[in-house]
Design a protein around this motif. Structure first.
Motif, PDB file in Angstrom:
ATOM      1  N   VAL A  61       9.986  -1.217 -15.777  1.00  0.00           N
ATOM      2  CA  VAL A  61      10.891  -2.258 -15.256  1.00  0.00           C
ATOM      3  C   VAL A  61      10.124  -3.180 -14.305  1.00  0.00           C
ATOM      4  CG1 VAL A  61      12.862  -2.643 -13.701  1.00  0.00           C
ATOM      5  CG2 VAL A  61      13.015  -0.909 -15.499  1.00  0.00           C
ATOM      6  N   LEU A  62       9.363  -2.564 -13.396  1.00  0.00           N
ATOM      7  CA  LEU A  62       8.685  -3.358 -12.360  1.00  0.00           C
ATOM      8  C   LEU A  62       7.535  -4.180 -12.943  1.00  0.00           C
ATOM      9  CD1 LEU A  62       8.823  -0.654  -9.547  1.00  0.00           C
ATOM     10  CD2 LEU A  62      10.135  -2.788  -9.638  1.00  0.00           C
ATOM     11  N   GLN A  63       6.824  -3.612 -13.904  1.00  0.00           N
ATOM     12  CA  GLN A  63       5.734  -4.373 -14.533  1.00  0.00           C
ATOM     13  C   GLN A  63       6.303  -5.589 -15.267  1.00  0.00           C
ATOM     14  OE1 GLN A  63       3.950  -1.024 -16.478  1.00  0.00           O
ATOM     15  NE2 GLN A  63       2.206  -0.991 -15.112  1.00  0.00           N
ATOM     16  N   LYS A  64       7.440  -5.395 -15.945  1.00  0.00           N
ATOM     17  CA  LYS A  64       8.072  -6.534 -16.645  1.00  0.00           C
ATOM     18  C   LYS A  64       8.477  -7.623 -15.670  1.00  0.00           C
ATOM     19  CE  LYS A  64       9.859  -4.375 -20.774  1.00  0.00           C
ATOM     20  NZ  LYS A  64      10.795  -3.291 -20.888  1.00  0.00           N
ATOM     21  N   LYS A  65       8.815  -7.221 -14.439  1.00  0.00           N
ATOM     22  CA  LYS A  65       9.198  -8.215 -13.414  1.00  0.00           C
ATOM     23  C   LYS A  65       7.982  -8.873 -12.788  1.00  0.00           C
ATOM     24  CE  LYS A  65      13.342  -6.163 -11.329  1.00  0.00           C
ATOM     25  NZ  LYS A  65      14.011  -6.194 -10.020  1.00  0.00           N
ATOM     26  N   GLY A  66       6.786  -8.398 -13.118  1.00  0.00           N
ATOM     27  CA  GLY A  66       5.570  -9.046 -12.606  1.00  0.00           C
ATOM     28  C   GLY A  66       4.772  -8.245 -11.592  1.00  0.00           C
ATOM     29  N   VAL A  67       5.129  -6.983 -11.387  1.00  0.00           N
ATOM     30  CA  VAL A  67       4.377  -6.162 -10.419  1.00  0.00           C
ATOM     31  C   VAL A  67       3.160  -5.549 -11.122  1.00  0.00           C
ATOM     32  CG1 VAL A  67       4.480  -4.124  -8.913  1.00  0.00           C
ATOM     33  CG2 VAL A  67       6.494  -5.608  -9.148  1.00  0.00           C
ATOM     34  N   THR A  68       2.000  -5.598 -10.449  1.00  0.00           N
ATOM     35  CA  THR A  68       0.808  -4.933 -10.976  1.00  0.00           C
ATOM     36  C   THR A  68       0.621  -3.634 -10.206  1.00  0.00           C
ATOM     37  OG1 THR A  68      -0.204  -7.074 -11.354  1.00  0.00           O
ATOM     38  CG2 THR A  68      -1.703  -5.187 -11.305  1.00  0.00           C
ATOM     39  N   PHE A  69       0.384  -2.542 -10.925  1.00  0.00           N
ATOM     40  CA  PHE A  69       0.128  -1.259 -10.253  1.00  0.00           C
ATOM     41  C   PHE A  69      -1.352  -0.933 -10.310  1.00  0.00           C
ATOM     42  CE2 PHE A  69       4.652  -0.766 -11.161  1.00  0.00           C
ATOM     43  CZ  PHE A  69       5.101  -0.222  -9.965  1.00  0.00           C
ATOM     44  N   GLY A 117       0.831  -1.207   0.000  1.00  0.00           N
ATOM     45  CA  GLY A 117       0.000   0.000   0.000  1.00  0.00           C
ATOM     46  C   GLY A 117       0.856   1.242   0.000  1.00  0.00           C
ATOM     47  N   GLY A 118       0.890   1.961  -1.127  1.00  0.00           N
ATOM     48  CA  GLY A 118       1.715   3.171  -1.261  1.00  0.00           C
ATOM     49  C   GLY A 118       2.862   2.918  -2.218  1.00  0.00           C
ATOM     50  N   ALA A 119       2.916   3.741  -3.283  1.00  0.00           N
ATOM     51  CA  ALA A 119       4.015   3.608  -4.252  1.00  0.00           C
ATOM     52  C   ALA A 119       4.937   4.821  -4.166  1.00  0.00           C
ATOM     53  CB  ALA A 119       3.471   3.432  -5.669  1.00  0.00           C
ATOM     54  N   GLY A 120       5.333   5.161  -2.923  1.00  0.00           N
ATOM     55  CA  GLY A 120       6.410   6.134  -2.724  1.00  0.00           C
ATOM     56  C   GLY A 120       7.725   5.366  -2.889  1.00  0.00           C
ATOM     57  N   PHE A 121       8.828   5.958  -2.445  1.00  0.00           N
ATOM     58  CA  PHE A 121      10.120   5.290  -2.653  1.00  0.00           C
ATOM     59  C   PHE A 121      10.214   3.965  -1.899  1.00  0.00           C
ATOM     60  CE2 PHE A 121      11.541   9.538  -4.035  1.00  0.00           C
ATOM     61  CZ  PHE A 121      12.045   9.158  -5.265  1.00  0.00           C
ATOM     62  N   THR A 122       9.641   3.903  -0.689  1.00  0.00           N
ATOM     63  CA  THR A 122       9.729   2.641   0.068  1.00  0.00           C
ATOM     64  C   THR A 122       8.956   1.536  -0.656  1.00  0.00           C
ATOM     65  OG1 THR A 122       9.887   3.888   2.120  1.00  0.00           O
ATOM     66  CG2 THR A 122       9.344   1.576   2.331  1.00  0.00           C
ATOM     67  N   GLY A 123       7.733   1.850  -1.079  1.00  0.00           N
ATOM     68  CA  GLY A 123       6.905   0.852  -1.771  1.00  0.00           C
ATOM     69  C   GLY A 123       7.566   0.376  -3.051  1.00  0.00           C
ATOM     70  N   ILE A 124       8.074   1.328  -3.832  1.00  0.00           N
ATOM     71  CA  ILE A 124       8.694   0.990  -5.125  1.00  0.00           C
ATOM     72  C   ILE A 124       9.950   0.134  -4.917  1.00  0.00           C
ATOM     73  CG2 ILE A 124      10.029   2.071  -7.012  1.00  0.00           C
ATOM     74  CD1 ILE A 124       7.054   2.236  -7.548  1.00  0.00           C
ATOM     75  N   GLU A 125      10.781   0.522  -3.948  1.00  0.00           N
ATOM     76  CA  GLU A 125      12.007  -0.263  -3.715  1.00  0.00           C
ATOM     77  C   GLU A 125      11.655  -1.672  -3.219  1.00  0.00           C
ATOM     78  OE1 GLU A 125      14.737   2.085  -1.230  1.00  0.00           O
ATOM     79  OE2 GLU A 125      15.743   2.601  -3.103  1.00  0.00           O
ATOM     80  N   PHE A 126      10.609  -1.754  -2.409  1.00  0.00           N
ATOM     81  CA  PHE A 126      10.219  -3.062  -1.853  1.00  0.00           C
ATOM     82  C   PHE A 126       9.674  -3.981  -2.949  1.00  0.00           C
ATOM     83  CE2 PHE A 126       6.849  -5.513   0.606  1.00  0.00           C
ATOM     84  CZ  PHE A 126       7.742  -6.491   1.037  1.00  0.00           C
ATOM     85  N   VAL A 127       8.785  -3.478  -3.810  1.00  0.00           N
ATOM     86  CA  VAL A 127       8.228  -4.373  -4.840  1.00  0.00           C
ATOM     87  C   VAL A 127       9.318  -4.827  -5.816  1.00  0.00           C
ATOM     88  CG1 VAL A 127       5.822  -3.622  -4.661  1.00  0.00           C
ATOM     89  CG2 VAL A 127       7.318  -2.481  -6.312  1.00  0.00           C
ATOM     90  N   GLY A 128      10.337  -3.977  -6.028  1.00  0.00           N
ATOM     91  CA  GLY A 128      11.465  -4.382  -6.888  1.00  0.00           C
ATOM     92  C   GLY A 128      12.181  -5.593  -6.300  1.00  0.00           C
ATOM     93  N   GLU A 129      12.414  -5.567  -4.998  1.00  0.00           N
ATOM     94  CA  GLU A 129      13.083  -6.698  -4.326  1.00  0.00           C
ATOM     95  C   GLU A 129      12.182  -7.929  -4.282  1.00  0.00           C
ATOM     96  OE1 GLU A 129      16.309  -6.721  -3.299  1.00  0.00           O
ATOM     97  OE2 GLU A 129      16.420  -4.667  -4.059  1.00  0.00           O
ATOM     98  N   LEU A 130      10.896  -7.687  -3.996  1.00  0.00           N
ATOM     99  CA  LEU A 130       9.951  -8.813  -3.916  1.00  0.00           C
ATOM    100  C   LEU A 130       9.909  -9.579  -5.228  1.00  0.00           C
ATOM    101  CD1 LEU A 130       6.557  -7.799  -2.287  1.00  0.00           C
ATOM    102  CD2 LEU A 130       8.091  -9.632  -1.600  1.00  0.00           C
ATOM    103  N   ALA A 131       9.839  -8.817  -6.322  1.00  0.00           N
ATOM    104  CA  ALA A 131       9.773  -9.451  -7.642  1.00  0.00           C
ATOM    105  C   ALA A 131      11.020 -10.303  -7.881  1.00  0.00           C
ATOM    106  CB  ALA A 131       9.628  -8.386  -8.719  1.00  0.00           C
ATOM    107  N   ASP A 132      12.152  -9.859  -7.353  1.00  0.00           N
ATOM    108  CA  ASP A 132      13.385 -10.659  -7.484  1.00  0.00           C
ATOM    109  C   ASP A 132      13.330 -11.918  -6.626  1.00  0.00           C
ATOM    110  OD1 ASP A 132      14.435  -8.821  -9.181  1.00  0.00           O
ATOM    111  OD2 ASP A 132      15.862  -7.950  -7.757  1.00  0.00           O
TER     112      ASP A 132
END
Ligand code: FAD
Ligand code: NAD
Length: 400
Positions: free
Chosen positions: A218-226, A161-176
């Motif tokens: 980048v994140l959508q290609k890794k599988g993140v849905t916004f 919940g929240g796509a600020g810098f913390t949310g964005i950095e976290f979903v990048g790691e999660l997708a990995d």
């Protein structure tokens, strides 16, 4: 005259930097400096998203304070601060009452929940080493549970919940992390969902639109849905309810919807905005010449009258300025106003990918990812020199 007593609350970026600079500048016996922190270690908050996702090792993100502090110059007390009493010049802690001549408040932030129902009870937050261990374990537990309850596919859904810098950095790691989790738990990757929900009309509101688009691609290609422009209205044991009434079921909800200053600051009677004290030019709380506030508990404005966002970058510089001014007070010199030097912003998008603006230049991809590593390594160098870089930063260089 008796030796001045300096009391520092919190060993995060602001508090630790204040302590380390005082340690460097002051001679033995020149001041009686005490640092109080709830743990006997400092944690690297800027790496917490990696630990929450399980792509980083908690040991690489914590540094025991006795490795950094000279006990002859700084007395460290492991205790939880429970109350600040500025009028009495006292601080209550689980380790007793402390008085001071000069106080430095660096107690960091707390999640801002905006009164959203159920968030405190059912969402997890990226806020400390122990909190992110819980997120990592919770996700792993849900993968294991799914294998025993295969009809409950929502156990494999992670809402951020929240796509600020913390949310964005976290979903990048999660997708990995997801491919590794799927392999370990023998789960079909197509069943795993990472959904990043943002209330504003864009992810990373206020940041460069070209870089935001790059990050989302980048994140959508890794599988993140916004789900953008989609405020979360409620959090339940089953997932979240959006402002439009839609319910999304999820085994894990992580709230990255923003922060506010530590509630102890507001309770102490200081005037605050979102829990942050609007400090004067010398980082002092209004009405208290002997109380300095650094890091996420402080609110500093730029020349256009807009508040600087709470960042480690500012907290470090505030700590340095505060220590310089404390030395001046101890020695009878004059105070220097705090002037932040914003070098830029770099955010990771997971392995080998990042976005950033440094010195006015936009960076993406591996160039940005290397810049992020350099920033992290520079910080380790600043607090612990080359030996700390080699011990705690090696994994950064090995992970390309
Ligand atoms: P903190 O670093 O949070 O330290 C507060 C300290 O106080 C902690 O040691 C805590 O244990 C202690 N404490 C709290 N309450 C008590 C109590 N009651 N008693 C005793 N001790 C207590 N900023 C950047 O500039 N760049 C980045 O790349 C970046 N990445 C980030 C990534 C993530 C995942 C997150 C969550 C934040 C990131 N930030 C980044 C923001 C940055 O981490 C914060 O702005 C910074 O940590 C603030 O420093 P601080 O000293 O105010 O607080
Ligand atoms: P933030 O306030 O920057 O972002 C929170 C996001 O959540 C916002 O985009 C907001 O619109 C959204 N939000 C709020 N309520 C919502 C709701 N009901 N439903 C859905 N979305 C909602 O907070 P943050 O990302 O935790 O960052 C905190 C601070 O730490 C910031 O100052 C940030 O700059 C800093 N930080 C920096 C970095 C970096 O430089 N790499 C990384 C992480 C954090």
């Amino acid at each position: 005259m008796s030796t001045p007593k300096i009391l520092i609350l919190g060993a995060g970026y602001g508090g630790l930097m204040t302590a380390l600079k005082l340690q460097k500048e002051l001679s033995y016996g020149e001041a009686d400096v005490t640092l109080i922190n709830k743990h006997d270690y400092h944690y690297i908050t800027t790496q917490l998203h990696e630990l929450a996702a399980g792509t980083g090792d908690p040991e690489d993100a914590r540094v025991f304070l006795d490795e950094l502090l000279d006990a002859r110059k700084i007395r460290f007390v492991k205790a939880v601060v429970t109350e600040i009493k500025p009028q009495e010049r006292k601080v209550e802690t689980t380790g007793g009452t402390f008085d001071y001549d000069y106080l430095v408040i660096g107690l960091g932030s707390e999640p801002e929940t905006f009164g959203i129902q159920g968030l405190k009870e059912y969402a997890l937050c990226i806020r400390s080493l122990n909190a992110v261990r819980m997120i990592r374990e919770h996700i792993e537990y849900n993968f294991a549970r799914y294998k025993n309850e295969p009809e409950r596919e929502e156990l494999l859904t992670i809402i951020v919940g929240g796509a600020g810098f913390t949310g964005i950095e976290f979903v990048g790691e999660l997708a990995d992390r997801v491919p590794e989790l799927c392999k370990a738990f023998d789960v079909d990757p197509a069943k795993v969902k990472i959904i990043n929900i943002e209330a504003a009309p864009t992810a990373l509101p206020g940041f460069d639109p070209e870089l935001v688009e790059y990050a989302m691609n980048v994140l959508q290609k890794k599988g993140v849905t916004f789900r953008i422009n989609t405020p979360i209205k409620e959090c339940t044991p089953e997932g979240v309810i959006l402002a439009n009434g839609e319910e999304i079921k999820a085994g894990t909800v992580v709230w990255t919807g923003g922060v506010r200053g530590n509630s102890l600051v507001e309770k102490a009677g200081f005037e605050t905005m979102r829990g942050r004290v609007k400090v004067d030019d010398y980082l002092r709380a209004p009405g208290y010449d002997n109380v300095f506030v650094v890091g996420d508990c402080s609110l500093v404005f730029n020349e256009q009258g807009r508040p600087y966002p709470p960042t480690a970058q500012i907290a470090i510089q505030e700590g340095q300025n505060c220590a310089r001014n404390l030395v001046a007070l101890v020695r009878g010199g004059s105070l220097e106003p705090f002037k932040p030097h914003i070098r830029g912003t770099v955010a990771s998008l997971g392995r080998g990918e990042a976005i950033g603006i440094v010195g006015g230049r936009k960076l993406t991809g591996s160039a940005a990812a290397w810049m992020k590593k350099l920033i992290d390594l520079r910080y380790l160098y600043l607090i612990g020199g080359l030996s700390l870089v080699l011990r705690k930063g090696r994994h950064k260089l090995l992970r390309v």
